[in-house]
Design a protein around this motif. Structure first.
Motif, mmCIF file in Angstrom:
data_model
loop_
_atom_site.group_PDB
_atom_site.id
_atom_site.type_symbol
_atom_site.label_atom_id
_atom_site.label_comp_id
_atom_site.label_asym_id
_atom_site.label_seq_id
_atom_site.Cartn_x
_atom_site.Cartn_y
_atom_site.Cartn_z
ATOM 1 N N THR A 167 4.598 17.044 8.702
ATOM 2 C CA THR A 167 3.705 15.552 7.680
ATOM 3 C C THR A 167 2.647 16.595 8.452
ATOM 4 O O THR A 167 1.770 16.590 9.649
ATOM 5 N N SER A 168 0.964 16.188 7.936
ATOM 6 C CA SER A 168 -0.117 16.859 7.740
ATOM 7 C C SER A 168 -0.763 15.742 9.304
ATOM 8 O O SER A 168 -0.840 14.104 8.487
ATOM 9 N N PHE A 169 -1.869 15.547 9.750
ATOM 10 C CA PHE A 169 -2.307 15.245 10.613
ATOM 11 C C PHE A 169 -3.801 14.643 9.806
ATOM 12 O O PHE A 169 -4.604 15.405 9.290
ATOM 13 N N SER B 288 -12.924 6.592 3.718
ATOM 14 C CA SER B 288 -12.217 6.253 5.053
ATOM 15 C C SER B 288 -10.824 6.728 5.137
ATOM 16 O O SER B 288 -9.972 7.165 4.837
ATOM 17 N N GLU B 289 -10.440 6.579 6.472
ATOM 18 C CA GLU B 289 -8.724 7.004 6.860
ATOM 19 C C GLU B 289 -7.778 6.803 6.641
ATOM 20 O O GLU B 289 -6.749 7.628 6.309
ATOM 21 N N ALA B 290 -8.006 5.223 6.722
ATOM 22 C CA ALA B 290 -6.734 4.956 6.032
ATOM 23 C C ALA B 290 -5.924 5.321 4.444
ATOM 24 O O ALA B 290 -4.692 5.324 4.108
ATOM 25 N N VAL B 291 -7.187 5.966 4.038
ATOM 26 C CA VAL B 291 -6.894 5.653 2.395
ATOM 27 C C VAL B 291 -6.766 6.589 2.345
ATOM 28 O O VAL B 291 -5.495 7.698 1.699
ATOM 29 N N GLN B 292 -6.999 7.995 2.949
ATOM 30 C CA GLN B 292 -6.790 9.566 3.095
ATOM 31 C C GLN B 292 -5.415 9.639 3.464
ATOM 32 O O GLN B 292 -4.581 10.146 2.660
ATOM 33 N N LEU B 293 -5.369 8.542 4.701
ATOM 34 C CA LEU B 293 -3.646 8.960 4.820
ATOM 35 C C LEU B 293 -2.727 8.048 3.094
ATOM 36 O O LEU B 293 -1.776 8.799 3.579
ATOM 37 N N PHE B 294 -3.367 7.753 3.287
ATOM 38 C CA PHE B 294 -2.530 7.213 1.853
ATOM 39 C C PHE B 294 -2.057 7.685 0.998
ATOM 40 O O PHE B 294 -0.976 7.605 0.849
ATOM 41 N N VAL B 295 -3.106 8.240 0.748
ATOM 42 C CA VAL B 295 -3.322 9.201 -0.201
ATOM 43 C C VAL B 295 -2.147 10.584 -0.162
ATOM 44 O O VAL B 295 -1.562 10.596 -1.366
ATOM 45 N N GLU B 296 -2.688 10.476 0.894
ATOM 46 C CA GLU B 296 -2.018 12.346 1.367
ATOM 47 C C GLU B 296 -0.403 12.210 1.229
ATOM 48 O O GLU B 296 0.447 13.034 0.386
ATOM 49 N N ARG C 111 0.954 11.314 -2.008
ATOM 50 C CA ARG C 111 1.116 12.763 -3.399
ATOM 51 C C ARG C 111 2.425 13.453 -2.518
ATOM 52 O O ARG C 111 2.964 13.964 -3.609
ATOM 53 N N ARG C 112 2.981 12.810 -1.892
ATOM 54 C CA ARG C 112 4.572 13.637 -1.184
ATOM 55 C C ARG C 112 5.167 12.812 -2.059
ATOM 56 O O ARG C 112 7.154 13.180 -2.136
ATOM 57 N N GLN C 113 5.242 11.544 -3.225
ATOM 58 C CA GLN C 113 5.821 11.180 -3.627
ATOM 59 C C GLN C 113 5.925 11.524 -5.497
ATOM 60 O O GLN C 113 6.669 11.747 -6.308
ATOM 61 N N LEU C 114 4.357 11.244 -5.328
ATOM 62 C CA LEU C 114 3.695 11.701 -6.854
ATOM 63 C C LEU C 114 3.123 12.255 -7.049
ATOM 64 O O LEU C 114 1.415 12.683 -6.369
ATOM 65 N N ALA D 113 2.902 3.866 1.013
ATOM 66 C CA ALA D 113 2.752 4.697 -0.057
ATOM 67 C C ALA D 113 4.355 5.664 -0.882
ATOM 68 O O ALA D 113 4.792 5.895 -1.638
ATOM 69 N N ALA D 114 5.459 5.287 0.508
ATOM 70 C CA ALA D 114 6.823 5.980 -0.164
ATOM 71 C C ALA D 114 7.173 4.630 -1.240
ATOM 72 O O ALA D 114 8.104 5.171 -2.103
ATOM 73 N N ARG D 115 6.787 4.174 -1.887
ATOM 74 C CA ARG D 115 6.650 2.304 -2.916
ATOM 75 C C ARG D 115 6.033 3.147 -4.251
ATOM 76 O O ARG D 115 6.886 2.912 -5.336
#
Length: 839
Positions: free
Chosen positions: A125-127, A287-295, A298-301, A332-334
């Protein structure tokens, strides 16, 4: 293909993204290294800014100023070499060119993730984020032999350590090696695991640790010991031995608490940066937290986007999950089965919701509950007791509060201090240090877990009772302190406890059925609702407490309830007067001259605003000797400010100025910023009444400037200053300037319920701007509210209303005007504000 460039004394590894000097990584972020790589690859030619930004920020739209910042960072590093700051040339408004000495690439070799000198695996996964942390740790590494990343479970210690190790692999001659301590249970196997990774074989009759030290003695390498917290002693013993025997070896450890080895550099890892409250998708997306969640979403959708409609919900999700990477990834998995709003709605039961971790991960990293269970199980029994009791705090707590509430017959207050320090060291409690002192807090996720443990221990009611009683006693003196000490000092002492007051009141006047404590705390904390300001909430809580009060309620508690209800009811003067009359009656009966003097002075001020001057005068006279007995300059300043207003409104402007000057002098002695701003506005008001618009404008501008700087009186005072400034601009015919000031100030006034008292000026501005129908509706709105609140207009508002009436009569027939005025009377305050701020 990885390319290694020699740039004078520097070495640039383009794939690892690291610049080193003499084998030591230079403190340069990954973006800056990417910029430098782009310039070095096309050295001696000008590279367009767009091409550089595309390479350094692929797929991201950034401002050119970001590139300039990175160029400056690179030049500072290169300047370590004489003339190095000139190795990057600037072509104005176009781009940059690298002209420094560069030796051609050394040839093909495997990338740092797959290099023969490392056992690091390429990440799947990306950092995301952590650029600041990477730069800081790279800066620390050259002077540190043991660096321990500490933080709560799921915070991303392992991922950061692995990314760091990959980026600095080339700086260590004998490579970078990862030892996964997490799966090990036997402490004797720690040196064995390190030996297996390094290919070191045991020798008969020689301790394995000694063999490892001999092997490492002449080697320059970086050893990563991951997840050490459950085998701290074994990891610390091995690290100490290696550091003593191998002078060129460096160790990075990850753990939920430090190893406590001599020379250890601790690096506490915090949550990912959180978004500010905003509906702006672009702002939230920084926000870093938002960037991580969105990325991860996207692995789910694959088509998941951070839209404007979705931004607020995503921001709330990230904040409620404390920016903890593991929690964000589990959430994010949800997204395949739940909307963001549905996930948010279920976060009260987050431990059941966030369970879909990676199967290959360690069991404790597969669910949010498992990672906290792992930390909790490593605690001693007394640490567990203290942690679950600390969960009763909301929004943080002091050492004194923790000692009072978490102690018992077995764990005394001094033991709590030691146990709290241990919980901080184990990353379960966060210590926020500041000049005002240290406050402690639990992340929301940790707190939710600890509250469950409090319920399991059947201690909830007992600890909540102790919590409510503690804050009831703490706020017993808050009103007296508010009347006497400087506002900044009062805020530092009491304002941080707002969330604890809320939690205590919700329990005491709710499920806890501890009405006496709750009533006492509501009255004691009245000043907090006025100062912050939270007038609507404060008034609601005061009214609920008054409804609970009975004959058994102590008179001091009842007096405080009525006093603060009166002060918080000021947008509706008639209600304020009724409450203040009750307060003054109780204080008189108790013989409390301080409370009586203060409540009488506030009562007289309210009567003044209602135009009941003859009633106000004797009450001011009664209050004066009582307030004088208090010896409080702050109370006397407020008295002279209120008395000056009475004199100004009754036409005695000369005497009013003298009273304002007395108030200003007293404010200066007491640090009363809020009152100082009030004095400035009152003096400006007086100048406005006399028609000196230039002086009025200057006075309000000074008040606005002070309000902007003040952490104490910013919102209410700023709103008052700006809306009055808008009124002066209107009278001067400066309609654009008036609208600009009103657009900032009116929403602030509306927050406190005071917008209606300033709308006469904005109604006049609307009429002068050609919006006569809107002006008529605003006039109807203000006419209705002045009548409903039994108040009379002050001279400047009355003059604006009179001038407006002339314009309305010119533009409308009597029937049309009556209809528009009636429409305005039916408008809500929010509707009136929106109308007033139209172009």
């Amino acid at each position: 293909m990885t390319k290694i460039y020699e740039i004078g004394p520097f070495r640039l590894d383009s794939e690892a993204g690291v610049l080193s000097q003499a084998g030591i990584p230079v403190a340069l972020g990954s973006r800056a290294v990417a910029v430098l790589t782009t310039l070095v690859e096309r050295r001696n030619e000008f590279v367009q800014k767009g091409a550089i930004m595309d390479a350094a920020w692929p797929g991201v739209v950034v401002e050119e100023s970001n590139l300039a910042v990175q160029i400056s960072s690179i030049r500072r590093v290169l300047a370590q070499v004489p003339g190095g700051e000139r190795w990057i040339e600037t072509l104005a408004r176009r781009g940059y060119r690298f002209v420094g000495p560069v030796i051609e690439p050394l040839g093909d070799r495997k990338g740092s993730w797959g290099d023969k000198h490392t056992n690091l695996s390429e990440p799947l996964t990306s950092f995301i984020g952590r650029e600041r942390e990477l730069v800081e740790i790279k800066r620390l590494l050259p002077s540190t032999r043991l660096l321990t990343l500490v933080g709560i479970g799921g915070i991303g210690k392992t991922r950061l350590a692995l990314q760091l190790a990959a980026e600095v692999t080339d700086a260590y001659r004998d490579g970078v090696w990862l030892v996964e301590v997490g799966p090990i249970r036997d402490p004797l196997l720690v040196p064995t695991s390190v030996a297996q990774v390094l290919g070191v074989h045991e020798k008969s009759g020689t301790p394995l640790t000694d063999t490892l030290c001999v092997h490492l003695k002449a080697r320059q390498l970086l050893l990563v010991l991951d997840n050490c917290e459950h085998l701290l002693d074994a990891c610390a013993t091995l690290a100490d031995a290696i550091l003593g025997a191998a002078p060129e070896s460096t160790i990075i450890a990850t753990s939920r608490e430090p190893l406590h080895v001599a020379g250890e550099q601790i690096y506490p890892l915090q949550s990912l940066s959180l978004p500010e409250p905003s509906t702006d998708a672009e702002a939230v997306g920084r926000s870093e937290a938002v960037q991580l969640f969105v990325e991860r979403a996207r692995r789910q959708l694959p088509d998941f986007e951070l839209t404007t409609a979705r931004a607020s919900a995503v921001a709330n999700l990230c904040v409620h999950l404390d920016g903890i990477p593991l929690a964000l990834e589990l959430a994010a998995a949800r997204v395949r089965s739940l909307s963001i709003e549905q996930i948010n709605a279920r976060l009260n039961d987050r431990f059941k919701l966030l369970t879909s971790g990676m199967r290959a991960a360690l069991p404790r990293q597969q669910t949010l509950r498992a990672t906290l269970d792992w930390s909790f199980d490593l605690l001693g029994e007394q640490e567990r007791v203290v942690l679950r009791r600390l969960a009763v705090f909301s929004g943080g707590f002091t050492l004194e509060a923790a000692s009072a509430i978490a102690s018992n017959a077995v764990i005394d207050q001094f033991a709590v201090i030691d146990l709290l320090s241990q919980l901080v060291a184990r990353s379960l409690v966060i210590a926020d240090t500041a000049d005002a002192g240290t406050r402690y807090r639990l992340l929301e996720t940790t707190r939710a877990y600890a509250l469950e443990k409090l319920v399991e221990a059947e201690e909830t009611d007992g600890i909540r009772l102790r919590h409510a009683q503690y804050f009831r006693e703490m706020f017993e003196d808050a009103t007296d302190d508010w009347m006497r000490i400087p506002e900044a000092e009062w805020r530092a002492a009491y304002a941080p406890e707002l969330d604890n007051v809320r939690a205590a009141l919700d329990w005491a006047l709710g499920a806890g059925a501890a009405s006496a404590i709750g009533i006492g705390l509501v009255g004691g904390s009245g000043s907090i609702w006025l100062e912050l300001p939270l007038r609507i909430e404060g008034r609601r809580r005061l009214e609920a407490a008054i409804a609970r009060a009975d004959a058994q309620t102590p008179e001091p508690d009842r007096a405080r309830l009525w006093l603060w209800l009166g002060l918080l009811s000021r947008p509706t003067p008639a209600e304020a007067v009724a409450a203040l009359e009750q307060a003054s009656k109780l204080y008189r009966r108790m013989g409390d001259f301080s409370g009586a003097g203060f409540s009488l002075m506030q009562l007289a001020a309210e009567l003044t605003y209602m135009g009941r001057f003859e009633q106000a005068m004797p009450i001011f006279a009664e209050a004066f000797p009582l307030l004088e007995r208090t010896g409080s300059p702050k109370l006397m300043a407020e008295y002279f400010l209120a008395l000056g207003t009475l004199k100004a409104l009754t036409g005695d402007l000369a005497s009013a100025r003298l009273d304002y000057e007395k108030a200003a002098s007293l404010c200066e002695k007491t640090g009363a910023e809020r009152l100082t701003i009030g004095v400035l506005c009152s003096l400006a008001e007086t100048n406005w009444i006399t028609g000196d618009l230039d002086a009025a404008l200057a006075g309000y501008r000074e008040a606005v400037m002070l309000a902007r700087k003040s952490p104490v009186a910013r919102r209410i005072a700023l709103g008052a200053g700006l809306t009055n400034l808008a009124g002066v601009h209107t009278e001067r015919g400066e309609l654009c300037e008036a609208l600009l000031a009103a657009r900032e100030g009116l929403p602030l006034r509306n927050e406190g319920g005071f917008a209606w008292v300033t709308l006469d000026h904005l109604a006049l501005r609307a009429a002068l701007a050609g919006k006569t129908a809107n002006a008529a509706r605003l006039a109807g709105h203000t006419d209705y509210l002045f009548a409903a609140n039994e108040s009379s207009r002050q001279p400047n508002e009355a003059r604006s209303r009179e001038r407006l009436q002339g314009l309305l009569i010119e533009n409308f027939s009597p029937g049309e005007l009556e209809r528009l005025l009636e429409e305005g009377a039916q408008m809500s305050e929010d509707e009136a504000c929106r109308t007033a701020l139209e172009e």
